[in-house]
Motif scaffolding. Sequence first.
Motif, PDB file in Angstrom:
ATOM      1  N   LYS A 115       0.836  -1.208   0.000  1.00  0.00           N
ATOM      2  CA  LYS A 115       0.000   0.000   0.000  1.00  0.00           C
ATOM      3  C   LYS A 115       0.867   1.252   0.000  1.00  0.00           C
ATOM      4  O   LYS A 115       0.579   2.228  -0.698  1.00  0.00           O
ATOM      5  CB  LYS A 115      -0.922   0.016   1.216  1.00  0.00           C
ATOM      6  CG  LYS A 115      -2.115  -0.877   1.092  1.00  0.00           C
ATOM      7  CD  LYS A 115      -2.990  -0.749   2.326  1.00  0.00           C
ATOM      8  CE  LYS A 115      -4.157  -1.700   2.263  1.00  0.00           C
ATOM      9  NZ  LYS A 115      -4.958  -1.660   3.493  1.00  0.00           N
ATOM     10  N   ILE A 116       1.932   1.236   0.798  1.00  0.00           N
ATOM     11  CA  ILE A 116       2.844   2.380   0.854  1.00  0.00           C
ATOM     12  C   ILE A 116       3.504   2.593  -0.502  1.00  0.00           C
ATOM     13  O   ILE A 116       3.633   3.729  -0.972  1.00  0.00           O
ATOM     14  CB  ILE A 116       3.902   2.182   1.968  1.00  0.00           C
ATOM     15  CG1 ILE A 116       3.242   2.302   3.339  1.00  0.00           C
ATOM     16  CG2 ILE A 116       5.044   3.168   1.831  1.00  0.00           C
ATOM     17  CD1 ILE A 116       4.111   1.861   4.484  1.00  0.00           C
ATOM     18  N   MET A 117       3.893   1.505  -1.154  1.00  0.00           N
ATOM     19  CA  MET A 117       4.570   1.616  -2.443  1.00  0.00           C
ATOM     20  C   MET A 117       3.659   2.173  -3.525  1.00  0.00           C
ATOM     21  O   MET A 117       4.146   2.738  -4.515  1.00  0.00           O
ATOM     22  CB  MET A 117       5.157   0.266  -2.852  1.00  0.00           C
ATOM     23  CG  MET A 117       6.365  -0.095  -2.016  1.00  0.00           C
ATOM     24  SD  MET A 117       6.983  -1.781  -2.131  1.00  0.00           S
ATOM     25  CE  MET A 117       6.889  -2.182  -3.810  1.00  0.00           C
ATOM     26  N   THR A 118       2.333   2.053  -3.369  1.00  0.00           N
ATOM     27  CA  THR A 118       1.430   2.665  -4.353  1.00  0.00           C
ATOM     28  C   THR A 118       1.301   4.161  -4.136  1.00  0.00           C
ATOM     29  O   THR A 118       0.898   4.874  -5.050  1.00  0.00           O
ATOM     30  CB  THR A 118       0.020   2.039  -4.293  1.00  0.00           C
ATOM     31  OG1 THR A 118      -0.553   2.292  -3.018  1.00  0.00           O
ATOM     32  CG2 THR A 118       0.050   0.568  -4.593  1.00  0.00           C
ATOM     33  N   LYS A 119       1.636   4.655  -2.951  1.00  0.00           N
ATOM     34  CA  LYS A 119       1.459   6.077  -2.644  1.00  0.00           C
ATOM     35  C   LYS A 119       2.740   6.889  -2.732  1.00  0.00           C
ATOM     36  O   LYS A 119       2.701   8.112  -2.602  1.00  0.00           O
ATOM     37  CB  LYS A 119       0.856   6.219  -1.251  1.00  0.00           C
ATOM     38  CG  LYS A 119      -0.452   5.476  -1.128  1.00  0.00           C
ATOM     39  CD  LYS A 119      -1.405   6.167  -0.257  1.00  0.00           C
ATOM     40  CE  LYS A 119      -2.588   5.268  -0.045  1.00  0.00           C
ATOM     41  NZ  LYS A 119      -3.808   5.791  -0.469  1.00  0.00           N
ATOM     42  N   VAL A 120       3.901   6.223  -2.915  1.00  0.00           N
ATOM     43  CA  VAL A 120       5.171   6.942  -3.055  1.00  0.00           C
ATOM     44  C   VAL A 120       5.908   6.432  -4.291  1.00  0.00           C
ATOM     45  O   VAL A 120       5.648   5.336  -4.776  1.00  0.00           O
ATOM     46  CB  VAL A 120       6.077   6.787  -1.801  1.00  0.00           C
ATOM     47  CG1 VAL A 120       5.440   7.411  -0.587  1.00  0.00           C
ATOM     48  CG2 VAL A 120       6.426   5.355  -1.543  1.00  0.00           C
ATOM     49  N   ASN A 121       6.827   7.254  -4.785  1.00  0.00           N
ATOM     50  CA  ASN A 121       7.626   6.886  -5.957  1.00  0.00           C
ATOM     51  C   ASN A 121       8.901   6.173  -5.533  1.00  0.00           C
ATOM     52  O   ASN A 121       9.349   6.309  -4.397  1.00  0.00           O
ATOM     53  CB  ASN A 121       8.010   8.140  -6.750  1.00  0.00           C
ATOM     54  CG  ASN A 121       6.838   8.751  -7.460  1.00  0.00           C
ATOM     55  OD1 ASN A 121       5.926   8.055  -7.884  1.00  0.00           O
ATOM     56  ND2 ASN A 121       6.857  10.068  -7.588  1.00  0.00           N
ATOM     57  N   LYS A 122       9.511   5.458  -6.479  1.00  0.00           N
ATOM     58  CA  LYS A 122      10.831   4.876  -6.250  1.00  0.00           C
ATOM     59  C   LYS A 122      11.850   6.003  -6.362  1.00  0.00           C
ATOM     60  O   LYS A 122      11.742   6.868  -7.219  1.00  0.00           O
ATOM     61  CB  LYS A 122      11.131   3.796  -7.272  1.00  0.00           C
ATOM     62  CG  LYS A 122      10.262   2.579  -7.117  1.00  0.00           C
ATOM     63  CD  LYS A 122      10.634   1.516  -8.117  1.00  0.00           C
ATOM     64  CE  LYS A 122       9.738   0.311  -7.931  1.00  0.00           C
ATOM     65  NZ  LYS A 122      10.013  -0.719  -8.926  1.00  0.00           N
ATOM     66  N   VAL A 123      12.850   5.989  -5.476  1.00  0.00           N
ATOM     67  CA  VAL A 123      13.827   7.078  -5.415  1.00  0.00           C
ATOM     68  C   VAL A 123      15.230   6.494  -5.449  1.00  0.00           C
ATOM     69  O   VAL A 123      15.491   5.439  -4.866  1.00  0.00           O
ATOM     70  CB  VAL A 123      13.641   7.900  -4.111  1.00  0.00           C
ATOM     71  CG1 VAL A 123      14.600   9.057  -4.064  1.00  0.00           C
ATOM     72  CG2 VAL A 123      12.219   8.391  -4.003  1.00  0.00           C
ATOM     73  N   LYS A 124      16.137   7.199  -6.132  1.00  0.00           N
ATOM     74  CA  LYS A 124      17.547   6.819  -6.159  1.00  0.00           C
ATOM     75  C   LYS A 124      18.368   7.920  -5.503  1.00  0.00           C
ATOM     76  O   LYS A 124      18.011   9.095  -5.580  1.00  0.00           O
ATOM     77  CB  LYS A 124      18.018   6.616  -7.599  1.00  0.00           C
ATOM     78  CG  LYS A 124      17.375   5.429  -8.288  1.00  0.00           C
ATOM     79  CD  LYS A 124      17.970   5.216  -9.655  1.00  0.00           C
ATOM     80  CE  LYS A 124      17.275   4.109 -10.379  1.00  0.00           C
ATOM     81  NZ  LYS A 124      17.761   2.805 -10.089  1.00  0.00           N
ATOM     82  N   ASP A 125      19.479   7.517  -4.851  1.00  0.00           N
ATOM     83  CA  ASP A 125      20.360   8.514  -4.257  1.00  0.00           C
ATOM     84  C   ASP A 125      21.333   9.042  -5.309  1.00  0.00           C
ATOM     85  O   ASP A 125      21.220   8.722  -6.486  1.00  0.00           O
ATOM     86  CB  ASP A 125      21.079   7.951  -3.029  1.00  0.00           C
ATOM     87  CG  ASP A 125      21.964   6.763  -3.356  1.00  0.00           C
ATOM     88  OD1 ASP A 125      22.087   6.400  -4.543  1.00  0.00           O
ATOM     89  OD2 ASP A 125      22.540   6.179  -2.420  1.00  0.00           O
ATOM     90  N   ALA A 126      22.308   9.843  -4.889  1.00  0.00           N
ATOM     91  CA  ALA A 126      23.251  10.462  -5.820  1.00  0.00           C
ATOM     92  C   ALA A 126      24.101   9.439  -6.556  1.00  0.00           C
ATOM     93  O   ALA A 126      24.528   9.676  -7.694  1.00  0.00           O
ATOM     94  CB  ALA A 126      24.147  11.437  -5.070  1.00  0.00           C
ATOM     95  N   ASP A 127      24.354   8.278  -5.940  1.00  0.00           N
ATOM     96  CA  ASP A 127      25.176   7.244  -6.567  1.00  0.00           C
ATOM     97  C   ASP A 127      24.375   6.343  -7.497  1.00  0.00           C
ATOM     98  O   ASP A 127      24.939   5.462  -8.144  1.00  0.00           O
ATOM     99  CB  ASP A 127      25.840   6.372  -5.494  1.00  0.00           C
ATOM    100  CG  ASP A 127      26.737   7.188  -4.586  1.00  0.00           C
ATOM    101  OD1 ASP A 127      27.275   8.204  -5.068  1.00  0.00           O
ATOM    102  OD2 ASP A 127      26.891   6.814  -3.415  1.00  0.00           O
ATOM    103  N   GLY A 128      23.053   6.506  -7.539  1.00  0.00           N
ATOM    104  CA  GLY A 128      22.214   5.674  -8.395  1.00  0.00           C
ATOM    105  C   GLY A 128      21.667   4.450  -7.698  1.00  0.00           C
ATOM    106  O   GLY A 128      21.051   3.598  -8.337  1.00  0.00           O
ATOM    107  N   ASN A 129      21.865   4.337  -6.385  1.00  0.00           N
ATOM    108  CA  ASN A 129      21.329   3.200  -5.630  1.00  0.00           C
ATOM    109  C   ASN A 129      19.894   3.500  -5.206  1.00  0.00           C
ATOM    110  O   ASN A 129      19.564   4.639  -4.866  1.00  0.00           O
ATOM    111  CB  ASN A 129      22.179   2.930  -4.381  1.00  0.00           C
ATOM    112  CG  ASN A 129      23.608   2.617  -4.749  1.00  0.00           C
ATOM    113  OD1 ASN A 129      23.881   1.980  -5.749  1.00  0.00           O
ATOM    114  ND2 ASN A 129      24.537   3.090  -3.935  1.00  0.00           N
TER     115      ASN A 129
END
Length: 174
Positions: A115-129
């Motif tokens: 449910k949480i994953m449907t309400k937020v986007n996937k995010v990457k840090d500065a290194d691409g992780n």
Amino acid sequence: MPRNRKLGRPTDQRMAILKNQTTDLILHGKIETTEARAKEVKSIADSIIALAVKEKDNFEMVEVKVVKAKLDSKGNKETEKVTSKNGKEYYKVVKETTMEERQKDMPTRLNARRKIMTKVNKVKDADGNNIDLPGKLFGEIAEKYSDRVGGYTRIVKMGPRRGDAAEKVILQLV
């Protein structure tokens, strides 16, 4: 009367804006936006934080067999020379098997994570992780608010925006 604010946008754009702002709020702890958007994001953020607080300890530790490539002192994979049935030689990566203890979500926590994953986007840090936002919610944020019942966010008014005089606010985690 509509259940949520339209924000002067078509549905897909409105949902994208709210998803982005909810993600930024969880990631950075505060965002600056208009009052109408902040009220919508506040309701979304409070609901997913409440879900994370409720399910934060709902997991079990399990022993898992992990097969990995064996590494040498320089960090490179070790290989060995092997002969096939038809007489050809090739290099094969040497594998090692270990047992690791990992967290296994119980069904209700897994559902909450989805449910949480449907309400937020996937995010990457500065290194691409990839940054695990549901993990951050279940870990840091849920621990912070475990003794609190609701009211996880706060709206602080900043005054009218120059240009269109829309009310600017800061939405922050308490």
